[in-house]
Design a protein around this motif. Structure first.
Motif, PDB file in Angstrom:
ATOM      1  N   TYR A  22      -4.967  -3.601  -1.711  1.00  0.00           N
ATOM      2  CA  TYR A  22      -6.184  -3.038  -2.277  1.00  0.00           C
ATOM      3  C   TYR A  22      -6.150  -3.140  -3.790  1.00  0.00           C
ATOM      4  O   TYR A  22      -5.155  -2.795  -4.424  1.00  0.00           O
ATOM      5  CB  TYR A  22      -6.283  -1.569  -1.854  1.00  0.00           C
ATOM      6  CG  TYR A  22      -7.463  -0.821  -2.405  1.00  0.00           C
ATOM      7  CD1 TYR A  22      -8.755  -1.205  -2.086  1.00  0.00           C
ATOM      8  CD2 TYR A  22      -7.276   0.285  -3.209  1.00  0.00           C
ATOM      9  CE1 TYR A  22      -9.844  -0.495  -2.579  1.00  0.00           C
ATOM     10  CE2 TYR A  22      -8.353   1.006  -3.700  1.00  0.00           C
ATOM     11  CZ  TYR A  22      -9.641   0.608  -3.374  1.00  0.00           C
ATOM     12  OH  TYR A  22     -10.707   1.304  -3.865  1.00  0.00           O
TER      13      TYR A  22
ATOM     14  N   SER B   2      -7.792  -1.449  -6.725  1.00  0.00           N
ATOM     15  CA  SER B   2      -8.606  -0.262  -7.012  1.00  0.00           C
ATOM     16  C   SER B   2      -9.646  -0.513  -8.096  1.00  0.00           C
ATOM     17  O   SER B   2     -10.667   0.168  -8.138  1.00  0.00           O
ATOM     18  CB  SER B   2      -7.709   0.919  -7.388  1.00  0.00           C
ATOM     19  OG  SER B   2      -6.943   0.612  -8.526  1.00  0.00           O
TER      20      SER B   2
ATOM     21  N   GLY C 169     -12.191  -2.872  -5.985  1.00  0.00           N
ATOM     22  CA  GLY C 169     -12.510  -2.404  -4.638  1.00  0.00           C
ATOM     23  C   GLY C 169     -12.260  -3.461  -3.581  1.00  0.00           C
ATOM     24  O   GLY C 169     -12.509  -3.235  -2.400  1.00  0.00           O
TER      25      GLY C 169
ATOM     26  N   PHE D 110      -8.511   2.305   2.609  1.00  0.00           N
ATOM     27  CA  PHE D 110      -8.623   1.927   1.195  1.00  0.00           C
ATOM     28  C   PHE D 110     -10.063   2.084   0.704  1.00  0.00           C
ATOM     29  O   PHE D 110     -10.310   2.642  -0.365  1.00  0.00           O
ATOM     30  CB  PHE D 110      -8.147   0.491   0.963  1.00  0.00           C
ATOM     31  CG  PHE D 110      -6.652   0.334   0.933  1.00  0.00           C
ATOM     32  CD1 PHE D 110      -5.855   1.172   0.174  1.00  0.00           C
ATOM     33  CD2 PHE D 110      -6.039  -0.676   1.663  1.00  0.00           C
ATOM     34  CE1 PHE D 110      -4.478   1.012   0.126  1.00  0.00           C
ATOM     35  CE2 PHE D 110      -4.661  -0.846   1.623  1.00  0.00           C
ATOM     36  CZ  PHE D 110      -3.880   0.001   0.855  1.00  0.00           C
TER      37      PHE D 110
ATOM     38  N   GLY E  98      -9.301   5.233  -1.016  1.00  0.00           N
ATOM     39  CA  GLY E  98      -8.543   4.675  -2.129  1.00  0.00           C
ATOM     40  C   GLY E  98      -7.045   4.613  -1.901  1.00  0.00           C
ATOM     41  O   GLY E  98      -6.293   4.243  -2.801  1.00  0.00           O
TER      42      GLY E  98
END
Length: 188
Positions: free
Chosen positions: A52, A54, A57, A90, A94
């Motif tokens: 992932y 962050s 996204g 995710f 997150g």
């Protein structure tokens, strides 16, 4: 084109196309437009992974080519569903793990909590206490393998030895690791 029980056939691109199409049919709230699919030729124990970013996204689901070649399409569908649960976590939260939230969502879509290994371990940690049957497989020479005298059994707290599965050679110290690694040579 392919039946669900096909064994490992097709190119990497075919497998990734199939994975994308398969993911469309899984009842999970994942933005598949933000999911990238790749193949790994380096993975030795995990049949899949989910990464992932962050900041963007974006989620990347990576499928291990050797796992696909070993187990075929049917088992890789388990891996895809498993990794989609990570992607869901995710995108929604997150972060992802294998805890209660993961277990509940995995159960909803019939995804395994853990995927089957696709290769034999190179190494095995074995407790030296004769009353303890703890052991753990390892695929790489991490610190637990190279410096076993600094670690302890995961159950009883005793020391353990490391075994090289293919040769049966073992060691309990960093010096022992160095010596056995040299002796094993190309068979490592």
């Amino acid at each position: 084109m392919h039946s669900e029980t096909d064994q490992a056939e097709g190119s990497e691109a075919d497998v990734l196309d199939r994975a994308r199409a398969y993911a469309q049919d899984i009842p999970i709230d994942v933005d598949l437009g933000a999911v990238q699919w790749t193949v790994s030729h380096r993975a030795r124990r995990r049949a899949g992974s989910c990464r992932y970013d962050s900041d963007s996204g974006d989620v990347t689901i990576r499928l291990a080519w050797d796992a696909y070649r070993e187990h075929g399409w049917e088992e890789i569908t388990d891996v895809i569903r498993h990794e989609l649960v990570h992607a869901w976590e995710f995108q929604q939260f997150g972060a992802s793990g294998h805890g209660e939230r993961f277990r509940n969502k995995a159960e909803e879509i019939d995804a395994p909590r853990h995927c089957s290994p696709f290769s034999e371990p190179r190494l095995r940690l074995v407790c030296t206490d004769e009353d303890c049957d703890w052991s753990a497989d390892r695929f790489r020479a991490s610190v637990t393998v190279t410096e076993p005298n600094t670690r302890r059994c995961g159950v009883c707290g005793e020391r353990y030895r490391v075994e090289h599965v293919a040769t049966g050679r073992s060691w309990r110290t960093a010096a022992g690791y160095e010596r056995e690694r040299e002796q094993i040579g190309d068979d490592w």
